[in-house]
Every structure is written in structure tokens, then in C-alpha cells.
Scaffold this motif. Sequence first.
Motif, PDB file in Angstrom:
ATOM      1  N   ASP A  41      -7.459  26.803  -4.291  1.00 59.57           N
ATOM      2  CA  ASP A  41      -7.243  26.328  -5.663  1.00 59.57           C
ATOM      3  C   ASP A  41      -6.964  24.840  -5.602  1.00 59.57           C
ATOM      4  N   ILE A  42      -7.432  24.141  -6.620  1.00 61.33           N
ATOM      5  CA  ILE A  42      -7.146  22.710  -6.701  1.00 61.33           C
ATOM      6  C   ILE A  42      -5.862  22.537  -7.506  1.00 61.33           C
ATOM      7  N   ILE A  43      -4.937  21.795  -6.934  1.00 60.72           N
ATOM      8  CA  ILE A  43      -3.664  21.534  -7.602  1.00 60.72           C
ATOM      9  C   ILE A  43      -3.797  20.292  -8.474  1.00 60.72           C
ATOM     10  N   ARG A  44      -4.432  19.266  -7.895  1.00 63.45           N
ATOM     11  CA  ARG A  44      -4.600  18.005  -8.620  1.00 63.45           C
ATOM     12  C   ARG A  44      -5.883  17.353  -8.154  1.00 63.45           C
ATOM     13  N   SER A  45      -6.663  16.894  -9.106  1.00 63.52           N
ATOM     14  CA  SER A  45      -7.898  16.194  -8.793  1.00 63.52           C
ATOM     15  C   SER A  45      -7.707  14.730  -9.141  1.00 63.52           C
ATOM     16  N   GLY A  46      -8.076  13.857  -8.222  1.00 59.83           N
ATOM     17  CA  GLY A  46      -7.906  12.451  -8.547  1.00 59.83           C
ATOM     18  C   GLY A  46      -8.341  11.519  -7.447  1.00 59.83           C
ATOM     19  N   GLY A  47      -8.337  10.249  -7.797  1.00 57.16           N
ATOM     20  CA  GLY A  47      -8.701   9.214  -6.844  1.00 57.16           C
ATOM     21  C   GLY A  47     -10.199   9.013  -6.759  1.00 57.16           C
ATOM     22  N   VAL A  48     -10.574   7.914  -6.147  1.00 60.71           N
ATOM     23  CA  VAL A  48     -11.980   7.613  -5.932  1.00 60.71           C
ATOM     24  C   VAL A  48     -12.559   8.645  -4.976  1.00 60.71           C
ATOM     25  N   LEU A  49     -13.664   9.261  -5.337  1.00 55.43           N
ATOM     26  CA  LEU A  49     -14.352  10.284  -4.546  1.00 55.43           C
ATOM     27  C   LEU A  49     -13.468  11.491  -4.240  1.00 55.43           C
ATOM     28  N   GLY A  50     -12.418  11.690  -5.038  1.00 54.71           N
ATOM     29  CA  GLY A  50     -11.536  12.844  -4.844  1.00 54.71           C
ATOM     30  C   GLY A  50     -10.572  12.711  -3.692  1.00 54.71           C
ATOM     31  N   ASP A  53       0.838  -1.188   0.000  1.00 51.14           N
ATOM     32  CA  ASP A  53       0.000   0.000   0.000  1.00 51.14           C
ATOM     33  C   ASP A  53       0.880   1.247   0.000  1.00 51.14           C
ATOM     34  N   GLU A  54       0.604   2.145  -0.917  1.00 48.28           N
ATOM     35  CA  GLU A  54       1.377   3.373  -1.026  1.00 48.28           C
ATOM     36  C   GLU A  54       0.901   4.400   0.004  1.00 48.28           C
ATOM     37  N   LYS A  55       1.856   5.056   0.673  1.00 50.00           N
ATOM     38  CA  LYS A  55       1.512   6.077   1.662  1.00 50.00           C
ATOM     39  C   LYS A  55       0.946   7.304   0.926  1.00 50.00           C
ATOM     40  N   PRO A  56      -0.215   7.824   1.386  1.00 52.36           N
ATOM     41  CA  PRO A  56      -0.805   8.967   0.684  1.00 52.36           C
ATOM     42  C   PRO A  56      -0.023  10.254   0.915  1.00 52.36           C
ATOM     43  N   ASN A  57      -0.095  11.138  -0.048  1.00 55.05           N
ATOM     44  CA  ASN A  57       0.486  12.463   0.087  1.00 55.05           C
ATOM     45  C   ASN A  57      -0.256  13.158   1.225  1.00 55.05           C
ATOM     46  N   GLU A  58       0.465  13.651   2.218  1.00 55.51           N
ATOM     47  CA  GLU A  58      -0.212  14.266   3.372  1.00 55.51           C
ATOM     48  C   GLU A  58      -0.950  15.546   3.013  1.00 55.51           C
ATOM     49  N   LYS A  59      -0.682  16.101   1.846  1.00 53.17           N
ATOM     50  CA  LYS A  59      -1.399  17.290   1.389  1.00 53.17           C
ATOM     51  C   LYS A  59      -2.686  16.922   0.652  1.00 53.17           C
ATOM     52  N   SER A  60      -2.922  15.634   0.423  1.00 51.85           N
ATOM     53  CA  SER A  60      -4.151  15.201  -0.242  1.00 51.85           C
ATOM     54  C   SER A  60      -5.280  15.109   0.786  1.00 51.85           C
ATOM     55  N   VAL A  61      -6.497  14.985   0.288  1.00 49.81           N
ATOM     56  CA  VAL A  61      -7.648  14.842   1.177  1.00 49.81           C
ATOM     57  C   VAL A  61      -7.473  13.605   2.056  1.00 49.81           C
ATOM     58  N   ARG A  62      -7.107  12.490   1.450  1.00 48.95           N
ATOM     59  CA  ARG A  62      -6.918  11.248   2.215  1.00 48.95           C
ATOM     60  C   ARG A  62      -5.787  11.403   3.231  1.00 48.95           C
ATOM     61  N   GLY A  63      -4.685  12.047   2.820  1.00 49.70           N
ATOM     62  CA  GLY A  63      -3.562  12.272   3.731  1.00 49.70           C
ATOM     63  C   GLY A  63      -3.942  13.159   4.902  1.00 49.70           C
ATOM     64  N   PHE A  64      -4.733  14.191   4.634  1.00 48.70           N
ATOM     65  CA  PHE A  64      -5.212  15.078   5.692  1.00 48.70           C
ATOM     66  C   PHE A  64      -6.040  14.294   6.702  1.00 48.70           C
ATOM     67  N   CYS A  65      -6.939  13.442   6.201  1.00 46.31           N
ATOM     68  CA  CYS A  65      -7.807  12.673   7.097  1.00 46.31           C
ATOM     69  C   CYS A  65      -7.012  11.650   7.910  1.00 46.31           C
ATOM     70  N   GLU A  66      -6.045  11.019   7.282  1.00 47.33           N
ATOM     71  CA  GLU A  66      -5.217  10.051   8.013  1.00 47.33           C
ATOM     72  C   GLU A  66      -4.330  10.749   9.038  1.00 47.33           C
ATOM     73  N   LYS A  67      -3.820  11.914   8.699  1.00 54.79           N
ATOM     74  CA  LYS A  67      -2.969  12.682   9.621  1.00 54.79           C
ATOM     75  C   LYS A  67      -3.755  13.080  10.870  1.00 54.79           C
ATOM     76  N   ASN A  68      -5.054  13.307  10.711  1.00 54.92           N
ATOM     77  CA  ASN A  68      -5.913  13.689  11.828  1.00 54.92           C
ATOM     78  C   ASN A  68      -6.630  12.483  12.426  1.00 54.92           C
ATOM     79  N   ASN A  69      -6.059  11.298  12.263  1.00 54.46           N
ATOM     80  CA  ASN A  69      -6.563  10.061  12.860  1.00 54.46           C
ATOM     81  C   ASN A  69      -8.048   9.813  12.591  1.00 54.46           C
ATOM     82  N   CYS A  70      -8.447  10.029  11.350  1.00 53.74           N
ATOM     83  CA  CYS A  70      -9.823   9.769  10.908  1.00 53.74           C
ATOM     84  C   CYS A  70     -10.861  10.586  11.681  1.00 53.74           C
ATOM     85  N   GLN A  71     -10.448  11.688  12.278  1.00 56.22           N
ATOM     86  CA  GLN A  71     -11.393  12.582  12.939  1.00 56.22           C
ATOM     87  C   GLN A  71     -12.329  13.178  11.894  1.00 56.22           C
ATOM     88  N   TYR A  72     -11.811  13.368  10.688  1.00 57.51           N
ATOM     89  CA  TYR A  72     -12.595  13.934   9.597  1.00 57.51           C
ATOM     90  C   TYR A  72     -12.835  12.867   8.540  1.00 57.51           C
TER      91      TYR A  72
END
Length: 115
Positions: A39-48, A1-20
Motif C-alpha cells: 500500500d502507498i502511504i504517501r506519494s510525493g517528490g520528483v519521480l516519486g 539539505d533535509e535528510k530523507p525519510n528512510e522509509k521513502s524510496v529515496r531513503g531506501f536507496c540511500e540506506k543501501n548506498n545507491c545499490q538500487y
Amino acid sequence: DEKPNEKSVRGFCEKNNCQYQPVPVNRICKRLCDCNQMDIIRSGGVLGLDSNYVSIISNKELYKTQRNRFKYYFNSMVYGFDYIYDLYKEIVIPVVGESKKAIVALQLDLSSKMV
């Protein structure tokens, strides 16, 4: 499993221990983009989930001193009139109606609930 970019939506949520939850976070970011606050830098992934967003605060000192004002401003943009109404409901008198038909309809509706 690849570690998500912490600046991505998924990375933000994982960094905050799934609080969001990622889907609402992505929707909030999209809404702030629509209001020209992000501004959106990159759009991608399932459900963004792999989308990356950026917001630049040009005057950090102003942001620090006026943090509550910015919070109300951004919340109003994201959550709209429901948020604004809840925030100011103690000091604003709601408009009941503009015509006699609207007032009669309101009275009929209220009387049916008083049983």
C-alpha cells in the motif's frame, strides 16, 4: 539539505548506498500496490522519490520458511512473463504456432538468419 525519510524510496536507496536506482524501485513498489501486495502511504517528490510504501507480513514464520516461494511469486508479479519464461525455460516447451501460416512464417524467418 533535509535528510530523507528512510522509509521513502529515496531513503531506501540511500540506506543501501545507491545499490538500487530510485526510479525502478518506485515502479516496483507501484506494481506491487497494483497487485495488492503493498500500500502507498504517501506519494510525493520528483519521480516519486519521497513516496512511502508499506507491506505487512502477517505470518513471519511462514515467510522465513517459504522465502524462495515468495521471491518467485513477487518477481513474477513485478517482472511478468519475461521473468517467468527465463525461470522455467529449461522445463517448458515453447508454443511455435497454432496455424500453418504461423509455422510457415517462422520457417521463413529462421531460414533468412541461416545465411
